[in-house]
Design an enzyme around this catalytic site. Structure first.
Site, PDB file in Angstrom:
ATOM      1  N   ARG A  79      11.755  -6.846   5.273  1.00 23.62           N
ATOM      2  CA  ARG A  79      11.662  -5.394   5.036  1.00 23.62           C
ATOM      3  C   ARG A  79      12.629  -4.641   5.942  1.00 23.62           C
ATOM      4  O   ARG A  79      12.737  -4.918   7.134  1.00 23.62           O
ATOM      5  CB  ARG A  79      10.232  -4.951   5.318  1.00 23.62           C
ATOM      6  CG  ARG A  79      10.012  -3.456   5.258  1.00 23.62           C
ATOM      7  CD  ARG A  79       8.583  -3.126   4.963  1.00 23.62           C
ATOM      8  NE  ARG A  79       7.681  -3.341   6.087  1.00 23.62           N
ATOM      9  CZ  ARG A  79       6.364  -3.140   6.011  1.00 23.62           C
ATOM     10  NH1 ARG A  79       5.809  -2.740   4.882  1.00 23.62           N
ATOM     11  NH2 ARG A  79       5.609  -3.356   7.062  1.00 23.62           N
TER      12      ARG A  79
ATOM     13  N   LYS B 211       0.830  -1.211   0.000  1.00 24.97           N
ATOM     14  CA  LYS B 211       0.000   0.000   0.000  1.00 24.97           C
ATOM     15  C   LYS B 211       0.860   1.255   0.000  1.00 24.97           C
ATOM     16  O   LYS B 211       0.566   2.213  -0.705  1.00 24.97           O
ATOM     17  CB  LYS B 211      -0.917   0.034   1.241  1.00 24.97           C
ATOM     18  CG  LYS B 211      -1.892  -1.131   1.347  1.00 24.97           C
ATOM     19  CD  LYS B 211      -2.836  -0.952   2.532  1.00 24.97           C
ATOM     20  CE  LYS B 211      -2.140  -0.958   3.889  1.00 24.97           C
ATOM     21  NZ  LYS B 211      -1.577  -2.268   4.277  1.00 24.97           N
TER      22      LYS B 211
ATOM     23  N   ARG C  86      -9.521   1.006   9.019  1.00 19.43           N
ATOM     24  CA  ARG C  86      -9.142  -0.364   9.324  1.00 19.43           C
ATOM     25  C   ARG C  86     -10.188  -1.108  10.122  1.00 19.43           C
ATOM     26  O   ARG C  86     -10.000  -2.290  10.413  1.00 19.43           O
ATOM     27  CB  ARG C  86      -7.869  -0.337  10.169  1.00 19.43           C
ATOM     28  CG  ARG C  86      -6.582  -0.621   9.436  1.00 19.43           C
ATOM     29  CD  ARG C  86      -5.473  -0.452  10.459  1.00 19.43           C
ATOM     30  NE  ARG C  86      -4.306  -1.210  10.179  1.00 19.43           N
ATOM     31  CZ  ARG C  86      -3.269  -0.757   9.480  1.00 19.43           C
ATOM     32  NH1 ARG C  86      -3.302   0.425   8.925  1.00 19.43           N
ATOM     33  NH2 ARG C  86      -2.212  -1.493   9.325  1.00 19.43           N
TER      34      ARG C  86
ATOM     35  N   ARG D 267      -0.503  -8.823  13.468  1.00 20.21           N
ATOM     36  CA  ARG D 267      -1.045  -7.844  12.511  1.00 20.21           C
ATOM     37  C   ARG D 267      -1.886  -8.514  11.436  1.00 20.21           C
ATOM     38  O   ARG D 267      -2.917  -7.987  11.033  1.00 20.21           O
ATOM     39  CB  ARG D 267       0.095  -7.038  11.886  1.00 20.21           C
ATOM     40  CG  ARG D 267       0.602  -5.952  12.834  1.00 20.21           C
ATOM     41  CD  ARG D 267       1.978  -5.454  12.471  1.00 20.21           C
ATOM     42  NE  ARG D 267       2.054  -4.907  11.138  1.00 20.21           N
ATOM     43  CZ  ARG D 267       3.178  -4.805  10.421  1.00 20.21           C
ATOM     44  NH1 ARG D 267       4.314  -5.241  10.932  1.00 20.21           N
ATOM     45  NH2 ARG D 267       3.159  -4.288   9.228  1.00 20.21           N
TER      46      ARG D 267
ATOM     47  N   ARG E 166      11.610  -2.168  11.177  1.00 17.63           N
ATOM     48  CA  ARG E 166      10.525  -1.476  11.879  1.00 17.63           C
ATOM     49  C   ARG E 166      10.189  -2.261  13.136  1.00 17.63           C
ATOM     50  O   ARG E 166      10.142  -3.480  13.105  1.00 17.63           O
ATOM     51  CB  ARG E 166       9.289  -1.431  10.965  1.00 17.63           C
ATOM     52  CG  ARG E 166       8.819  -0.031  10.666  1.00 17.63           C
ATOM     53  CD  ARG E 166       7.767  -0.042   9.593  1.00 17.63           C
ATOM     54  NE  ARG E 166       6.500  -0.597  10.055  1.00 17.63           N
ATOM     55  CZ  ARG E 166       5.393  -0.619   9.313  1.00 17.63           C
ATOM     56  NH1 ARG E 166       5.406  -0.144   8.088  1.00 17.63           N
ATOM     57  NH2 ARG E 166       4.285  -1.122   9.794  1.00 17.63           N
TER      58      ARG E 166
END
Ligand code: ADP
Ligand code: ZN
Length: 216
Positions: free
Chosen positions: A127, A13, A88, A169, A158
């Site tokens: 990532r 996204k 969300r 998540r 992160r």
């Protein structure tokens, strides 16, 4: 142009949203980025949401609705916006409906990026984010130096990208956010695009899909 880009964590996204926003000359309003900025700056709001964020849980609806309401009234949002990572939950979508109605605005399209679960986990665990310029890369795309390809800065993970938190998540996405796909399919119409393959090809599919629904 007023858009939402939806999809599970790791669907792309941010990457695709940034490109679309640039192409249309609108800001990308990312609640995740707003929250990370507050955490980094150590604001009161940041401290209020840190625990949720670090655990991979959703921060309270009122908090993100407040952030979005503020962003809507900034001059940069005058000609539209792309919402990334918001809404969300169903209450967030209802709250968004109210914010839009109060301002006499409507959504042009809701985009959905589809990526299989196995690939999401692989993408998120590999990532890395540059501690200097904040650009995002994947371990598989790095040279031996392990430095940021953009600026040579130090890459970090992160804090919510650790395996355990990623599982939370994804579960939160299935439970709280996925039901919004049906919600928007009914309310606005859903424009679904396959989110695997080359970044440029996905971008082209998104633009073509938007043209297809007359939102361009
Ligand atoms: P991703 O889509 O990869 O999970 P985001 O940056 O969009 O990344 O979100 C990271 C975290 O920020 C979420 O796990 C949650 O804690 C918080 N967050 C972001 N947007 C929202 C939102 N709309 N509602 C509640 N929490 C949010
Ligand atoms: Zn960098």
């Amino acid at each position: 142009m007023r858009l939402i880009i939806m999809g599970p964590p790791g669907a792309g996204k941010g990457t695709q949203g940034e490109r679309l926003a640039e192409a249309f000359g609108i800001p990308r309003l990312s609640t995740g980025d707003m929250i990370r900025a507050a955490l980094k700056a150590g604001t009161e709001l940041g401290e209020q949401v840190r625990e949720y964020y670090e655990a991979g849980k959703l921060v309270p609806d009122e908090v993100v609705l407040g952030l979005i309401a503020e962003a809507f009234d900034e001059p940069r949002s005058e000609n539209g916006f792309l919402l990334d990572g918001f809404p969300r939950t169903v209450p967030q979508a209802d709250g968004l409906g109210d914010l839009l109605r109060e301002r006499d605005l409507t959504l042009d399209a809701v985009l959905s990026l589809e990526v299989p679960d196995e690939e999401l986990v692989e993408r998120i665990s590999g990532r890395r984010v540059c501690s200097n310029c904040e650009s995002v890369t994947h371990l598989s795309a790095l040279g031996d130096s392990g430095e940021c390809p953009e600026c040579g800065g130090k890459l970090i993970q992160r804090s919510d990208d650790q395996a355990e938190t990623v599982r939370t998540r994804l579960a939160v996405y299935r439970d709280e956010t996925e039901p919004l796909l049906a919600y928007y399919a009914k309310a606005v119409g859903l424009t679904s695009v396959v989110g695997t393959g080359a970044v440029d090809d996905i971008q082209a599919s998104l633009v073509a899909a938007l043209e297809g629904v007359g939102a361009k």
